[in-house]
Design a protein around this motif. Sequence first.
Motif, PDB file in Angstrom:
ATOM      1  N   GLN A 194     -35.632  -9.279 -12.440  1.00  0.00           N
ATOM      2  CA  GLN A 194     -35.219  -7.945 -12.855  1.00  0.00           C
ATOM      3  C   GLN A 194     -34.018  -7.541 -11.990  1.00  0.00           C
ATOM      4  N   ARG A 195     -34.124  -6.498 -11.184  1.00  0.00           N
ATOM      5  CA  ARG A 195     -32.985  -6.115 -10.351  1.00  0.00           C
ATOM      6  C   ARG A 195     -33.195  -6.457  -8.883  1.00  0.00           C
ATOM      7  N   LYS A 196     -34.180  -7.316  -8.626  1.00  0.00           N
ATOM      8  CA  LYS A 196     -34.483  -7.708  -7.258  1.00  0.00           C
ATOM      9  C   LYS A 196     -34.035  -9.152  -7.016  1.00  0.00           C
ATOM     10  N   VAL A 197     -33.728  -9.469  -5.758  1.00  0.00           N
ATOM     11  CA  VAL A 197     -33.444 -10.843  -5.344  1.00  0.00           C
ATOM     12  C   VAL A 197     -34.482 -11.199  -4.285  1.00  0.00           C
ATOM     13  N   LEU A 198     -35.343 -12.158  -4.610  1.00  0.00           N
ATOM     14  CA  LEU A 198     -36.448 -12.534  -3.736  1.00  0.00           C
ATOM     15  C   LEU A 198     -36.160 -13.872  -3.054  1.00  0.00           C
ATOM     16  N   ILE A 199     -36.376 -13.908  -1.747  1.00  0.00           N
ATOM     17  CA  ILE A 199     -36.200 -15.131  -0.979  1.00  0.00           C
ATOM     18  C   ILE A 199     -37.586 -15.666  -0.635  1.00  0.00           C
ATOM     19  N   TYR A 200     -37.951 -16.801  -1.202  1.00  0.00           N
ATOM     20  CA  TYR A 200     -39.249 -17.420  -0.931  1.00  0.00           C
ATOM     21  C   TYR A 200     -39.102 -18.348   0.285  1.00  0.00           C
ATOM     22  N   THR A 201     -39.873 -18.102   1.311  1.00  0.00           N
ATOM     23  CA  THR A 201     -39.843 -18.932   2.516  1.00  0.00           C
ATOM     24  C   THR A 201     -41.231 -19.467   2.794  1.00  0.00           C
ATOM     25  N   LEU A 202     -41.324 -20.346   3.789  1.00  0.00           N
ATOM     26  CA  LEU A 202     -42.614 -20.939   4.119  1.00  0.00           C
ATOM     27  C   LEU A 202     -43.617 -19.911   4.631  1.00  0.00           C
ATOM     28  N   ASP A 203     -43.109 -18.800   5.145  1.00  0.00           N
ATOM     29  CA  ASP A 203     -44.020 -17.807   5.712  1.00  0.00           C
ATOM     30  C   ASP A 203     -44.015 -16.469   4.989  1.00  0.00           C
ATOM     31  N   GLY A 204     -43.476 -16.433   3.779  1.00  0.00           N
ATOM     32  CA  GLY A 204     -43.526 -15.176   3.039  1.00  0.00           C
ATOM     33  C   GLY A 204     -42.367 -15.005   2.071  1.00  0.00           C
ATOM     34  N   ILE A 205     -42.348 -13.854   1.409  1.00  0.00           N
ATOM     35  CA  ILE A 205     -41.317 -13.536   0.424  1.00  0.00           C
ATOM     36  C   ILE A 205     -40.564 -12.300   0.908  1.00  0.00           C
ATOM     37  N   PHE A 206     -39.230 -12.380   0.896  1.00  0.00           N
ATOM     38  CA  PHE A 206     -38.397 -11.284   1.353  1.00  0.00           C
ATOM     39  C   PHE A 206     -37.548 -10.756   0.197  1.00  0.00           C
ATOM     40  N   LYS A 207     -37.424  -9.452   0.118  1.00  0.00           N
ATOM     41  CA  LYS A 207     -36.563  -8.825  -0.889  1.00  0.00           C
ATOM     42  C   LYS A 207     -35.192  -8.586  -0.267  1.00  0.00           C
ATOM     43  N   SER A 208     -34.230  -9.382  -0.671  1.00  0.00           N
ATOM     44  CA  SER A 208     -32.892  -9.329  -0.079  1.00  0.00           C
ATOM     45  C   SER A 208     -32.075  -8.164  -0.633  1.00  0.00           C
ATOM     46  N   THR A 209     -31.231  -7.598   0.220  1.00  0.00           N
ATOM     47  CA  THR A 209     -30.310  -6.558  -0.238  1.00  0.00           C
ATOM     48  C   THR A 209     -29.043  -7.168  -0.828  1.00  0.00           C
ATOM     49  N   GLU A 210     -28.856  -8.487  -0.645  1.00  0.00           N
ATOM     50  CA  GLU A 210     -27.684  -9.183  -1.190  1.00  0.00           C
ATOM     51  C   GLU A 210     -27.988  -9.685  -2.599  1.00  0.00           C
ATOM     52  N   ASN A 211     -26.925  -9.862  -3.415  1.00  0.00           N
ATOM     53  CA  ASN A 211     -27.114 -10.320  -4.791  1.00  0.00           C
ATOM     54  C   ASN A 211     -27.138 -11.844  -4.876  1.00  0.00           C
ATOM     55  N   MET A 212     -27.377 -12.366  -6.084  1.00  0.00           N
ATOM     56  CA  MET A 212     -27.477 -13.814  -6.276  1.00  0.00           C
ATOM     57  C   MET A 212     -26.163 -14.535  -5.981  1.00  0.00           C
ATOM     58  N   GLU A 213     -25.053 -13.909  -6.315  1.00  0.00           N
ATOM     59  CA  GLU A 213     -23.762 -14.542  -6.064  1.00  0.00           C
ATOM     60  C   GLU A 213     -23.570 -14.775  -4.568  1.00  0.00           C
ATOM     61  N   TYR A 214     -23.994 -13.806  -3.777  1.00  0.00           N
ATOM     62  CA  TYR A 214     -23.919 -13.963  -2.320  1.00  0.00           C
ATOM     63  C   TYR A 214     -24.718 -15.188  -1.881  1.00  0.00           C
ATOM     64  N   TRP A 215     -25.937 -15.338  -2.403  1.00  0.00           N
ATOM     65  CA  TRP A 215     -26.787 -16.446  -1.982  1.00  0.00           C
ATOM     66  C   TRP A 215     -26.304 -17.783  -2.525  1.00  0.00           C
ATOM     67  N   ARG A 216     -25.683 -17.779  -3.704  1.00  0.00           N
ATOM     68  CA  ARG A 216     -25.123 -19.028  -4.225  1.00  0.00           C
ATOM     69  C   ARG A 216     -23.989 -19.517  -3.327  1.00  0.00           C
ATOM     70  N   ASN A 217     -23.205 -18.589  -2.797  1.00  0.00           N
ATOM     71  CA  ASN A 217     -22.106 -18.954  -1.890  1.00  0.00           C
ATOM     72  C   ASN A 217     -22.603 -19.297  -0.498  1.00  0.00           C
ATOM     73  N   THR A 218     -23.676 -18.627  -0.075  1.00  0.00           N
ATOM     74  CA  THR A 218     -24.188 -18.822   1.284  1.00  0.00           C
ATOM     75  C   THR A 218     -24.975 -20.109   1.433  1.00  0.00           C
ATOM     76  N   LEU A 219     -25.822 -20.402   0.458  1.00  0.00           N
ATOM     77  CA  LEU A 219     -26.645 -21.618   0.525  1.00  0.00           C
ATOM     78  C   LEU A 219     -25.835 -22.797  -0.006  1.00  0.00           C
ATOM     79  N   SER A 220     -24.909 -23.241   0.829  1.00  0.00           N
ATOM     80  CA  SER A 220     -23.936 -24.246   0.383  1.00  0.00           C
ATOM     81  C   SER A 220     -24.286 -25.677   0.777  1.00  0.00           C
ATOM     82  N   LEU A 221     -25.352 -25.861   1.563  1.00  0.00           N
ATOM     83  CA  LEU A 221     -25.732 -27.225   1.936  1.00  0.00           C
ATOM     84  C   LEU A 221     -26.198 -28.000   0.707  1.00  0.00           C
ATOM     85  N   PRO A 222     -26.030 -29.328   0.719  1.00  0.00           N
ATOM     86  CA  PRO A 222     -26.364 -30.140  -0.465  1.00  0.00           C
ATOM     87  C   PRO A 222     -27.814 -30.087  -0.920  1.00  0.00           C
TER      88      PRO A 222
END
Length: 237
Positions: free
Chosen positions: A152-180
């Motif tokens: 919906q209008r949320k961006v959720l980060i799933y991690t090994l220890d929980g789920i975080f609701k990010s204030t950044e959008n998907m485009e930010y995370w697509r650019n940030t998570l650049s490792l192969p």
Amino acid sequence: MRILICDDDTAVIEQLKNYITEFFEKIEVKLPEIASYTNGDELIQTETKADIAFLDVEMPGISGIHVGAKLMQRNPHIKIFIVTSYPDYLDEAMKFHVFRYLSKPIDKNRLFRNLKEALYQYNMETTEYTIITNDGVFTRQTEEIVCVEALQRKVLIYTLDGIFKSTENMEYWRNTLSLPCFYSPHRSYIVNMRYIFTLGKDSVILKYNSQVKEAYVTKRKYSEFKDEYLMYMESTK
């Protein structure tokens, strides 16, 4: 990044320094700091932490095997190369999970391939990301991030220890998570291929801890995603 070389043969030290310098020039990355020693006792007394180490086995004083074990206690992520003319030490070296075993004389092409893999794995294990939420700021390493989902209008980060609701959008995370290891198979998902359990034409199943997460795959990206995943798996062998 800090690279250590420990060998009682100064000619080998200089050769490794030259090869390492050439490697980083070739990949157009700033040369890390390189420190060299001719015996393990001095290295252990001087160094507190390193990221990559090239260790000879037979040296005056403490052996390269024991030096490697000490370095791993200080930094579990360190990538250790055992460099020796004595293959009889291979079994002993593998007991504490060295990254690679290099025989003398050193083959430059093999060194370059293995150094590339060492850098990749080290970055995978140690790169950290900042997750900003309305509740605070959290830091997680690459291997701790399972996937990112736009819901919906949320961006959720799933991690090994929980789920975080990010204030950044998907485009930010697509650019940030650049490792192969990261891939976006659908505009609403970014997945860490480390956690892929099943890859299908319509969805991918991620498995972590005791949990399972499904992410969608668009038809136009399936072939590319499959190829990227196979390449990723090959690189981690």
